[in-house]
Design a protein around this motif. Sequence first.
Motif, PDB file in Angstrom:
ATOM      1  N   MET A 150      14.132  -5.495   3.726  1.00 46.07           N
ATOM      2  CA  MET A 150      13.233  -4.392   4.050  1.00 46.07           C
ATOM      3  C   MET A 150      13.156  -3.390   2.914  1.00 46.07           C
ATOM      4  SD  MET A 150      13.568  -3.701   8.041  1.00 46.07           S
ATOM      5  CE  MET A 150      13.630  -5.029   9.231  1.00 46.07           C
ATOM      6  N   GLU A 151      11.956  -2.933   2.681  1.00 47.62           N
ATOM      7  CA  GLU A 151      11.746  -1.910   1.659  1.00 47.62           C
ATOM      8  C   GLU A 151      10.870  -0.821   2.250  1.00 47.62           C
ATOM      9  OE1 GLU A 151      10.365  -3.135  -2.181  1.00 47.62           O
ATOM     10  OE2 GLU A 151      11.416  -5.045  -2.027  1.00 47.62           O
ATOM     11  N   GLN A 152      11.161   0.398   1.873  1.00 46.23           N
ATOM     12  CA  GLN A 152      10.341   1.505   2.341  1.00 46.23           C
ATOM     13  C   GLN A 152       9.695   2.156   1.128  1.00 46.23           C
ATOM     14  OE1 GLN A 152      12.228   3.627   5.361  1.00 46.23           O
ATOM     15  NE2 GLN A 152      10.398   4.722   5.950  1.00 46.23           N
ATOM     16  N   SER A 153       8.411   2.398   1.244  1.00 41.88           N
ATOM     17  CA  SER A 153       7.688   3.029   0.143  1.00 41.88           C
ATOM     18  C   SER A 153       6.969   4.248   0.671  1.00 41.88           C
ATOM     19  CB  SER A 153       6.673   2.043  -0.444  1.00 41.88           C
ATOM     20  OG  SER A 153       5.807   2.723  -1.332  1.00 41.88           O
ATOM     21  N   ASP A 154       6.981   5.321  -0.101  1.00 49.63           N
ATOM     22  CA  ASP A 154       6.263   6.534   0.291  1.00 49.63           C
ATOM     23  C   ASP A 154       4.885   6.606  -0.359  1.00 49.63           C
ATOM     24  OD1 ASP A 154       8.299   7.525   1.919  1.00 49.63           O
ATOM     25  OD2 ASP A 154       9.385   8.316   0.199  1.00 49.63           O
ATOM     26  N   THR A 155       4.526   5.558  -1.090  1.00 47.85           N
ATOM     27  CA  THR A 155       3.211   5.521  -1.738  1.00 47.85           C
ATOM     28  C   THR A 155       2.108   5.425  -0.691  1.00 47.85           C
ATOM     29  OG1 THR A 155       4.165   4.408  -3.649  1.00 47.85           O
ATOM     30  CG2 THR A 155       1.782   4.270  -3.397  1.00 47.85           C
ATOM     31  N   ILE A 156       1.053   6.208  -0.877  1.00 52.80           N
ATOM     32  CA  ILE A 156      -0.091   6.183   0.030  1.00 52.80           C
ATOM     33  C   ILE A 156      -1.215   5.403  -0.642  1.00 52.80           C
ATOM     34  CG2 ILE A 156      -1.839   7.605   1.166  1.00 52.80           C
ATOM     35  CD1 ILE A 156       0.314   9.840   1.278  1.00 52.80           C
ATOM     36  N   LEU A 157      -1.750   4.411   0.060  1.00 57.66           N
ATOM     37  CA  LEU A 157      -2.794   3.547  -0.497  1.00 57.66           C
ATOM     38  C   LEU A 157      -3.942   3.403   0.489  1.00 57.66           C
ATOM     39  CD1 LEU A 157      -0.386   0.816  -1.817  1.00 57.66           C
ATOM     40  CD2 LEU A 157      -2.004   2.013  -3.274  1.00 57.66           C
ATOM     41  N   TYR A 158      -5.144   3.722   0.028  1.00 56.59           N
ATOM     42  CA  TYR A 158      -6.334   3.544   0.862  1.00 56.59           C
ATOM     43  C   TYR A 158      -7.421   2.875   0.044  1.00 56.59           C
ATOM     44  CZ  TYR A 158      -5.103   5.727   5.265  1.00 56.59           C
ATOM     45  OH  TYR A 158      -4.551   5.978   6.489  1.00 56.59           O
ATOM     46  N   SER A 159      -8.187   1.989   0.695  1.00 59.33           N
ATOM     47  CA  SER A 159      -9.253   1.285  -0.018  1.00 59.33           C
ATOM     48  C   SER A 159     -10.616   1.778   0.452  1.00 59.33           C
ATOM     49  CB  SER A 159      -9.130  -0.227   0.192  1.00 59.33           C
ATOM     50  OG  SER A 159      -9.462  -0.582   1.507  1.00 59.33           O
ATOM     51  N   PHE A 160     -11.586   1.665  -0.452  1.00 62.99           N
ATOM     52  CA  PHE A 160     -12.959   2.121  -0.196  1.00 62.99           C
ATOM     53  C   PHE A 160     -13.916   1.006  -0.609  1.00 62.99           C
ATOM     54  CE2 PHE A 160     -10.195   5.646  -0.981  1.00 62.99           C
ATOM     55  CZ  PHE A 160     -10.575   6.634  -0.084  1.00 62.99           C
TER      56      PHE A 160
END
Length: 206
Positions: A107-117
Amino acid sequence: MRIERLGQDKIRIFLTFDDLSERGIQKEDMWQEVPKVHDLFTEMMDQAYNEVGFDATGPLAVEVYALPAQGMIVVVTKGKYDHHHSGLGAPYDDELPEEVYEMEVTMEQSDTILYSFDDFEILIEAAHVLKHMLEDAGRLYKYNGKWVLQLEPEELEEVKVPAVIAVLAEFGEATSVTPAMLEEYGNLVMPENAVHLICNHFKRQE
């Protein structure tokens, strides 16, 4: 729940927070051995078999990526039975139950926010709404025909995170891509200050 086939022995499952909450699971539950998570995994494997023909019997490597704004990405890779290490011994080799999941979970936790358009014009609109909340933030990729905006936690004031995510969700879509995949397979368009650059170079539609 969205399932994509990555190869003969590998699939990627994207679970939104709605998918989890519908099943009474909190994000934190995924880090523990609880019956609900086992039920969810069984449901995921059944759906994977029905949708993409992925047979999950035998040993599986399961990688879980928790993302703050999108939900969870689960990558399942199928291995092969090694009878010498099954621990059951020769007399039982032909009696292995079909519905057994041997899972090695990381398991890995990432705080990166990713949104696609889907459309650059929509991204321009989103950037103009976001510019009052973000000073110098954002990295922009082109990936699979979509524009993907990546925001790192250090670029955001913590109190503004929910508002930023609300804007992103209004204009874009939570994506199942990980930062590592973007780096490897995406086309980096703006390495930094993407929101600022978009606002400077492109006007909102009247």
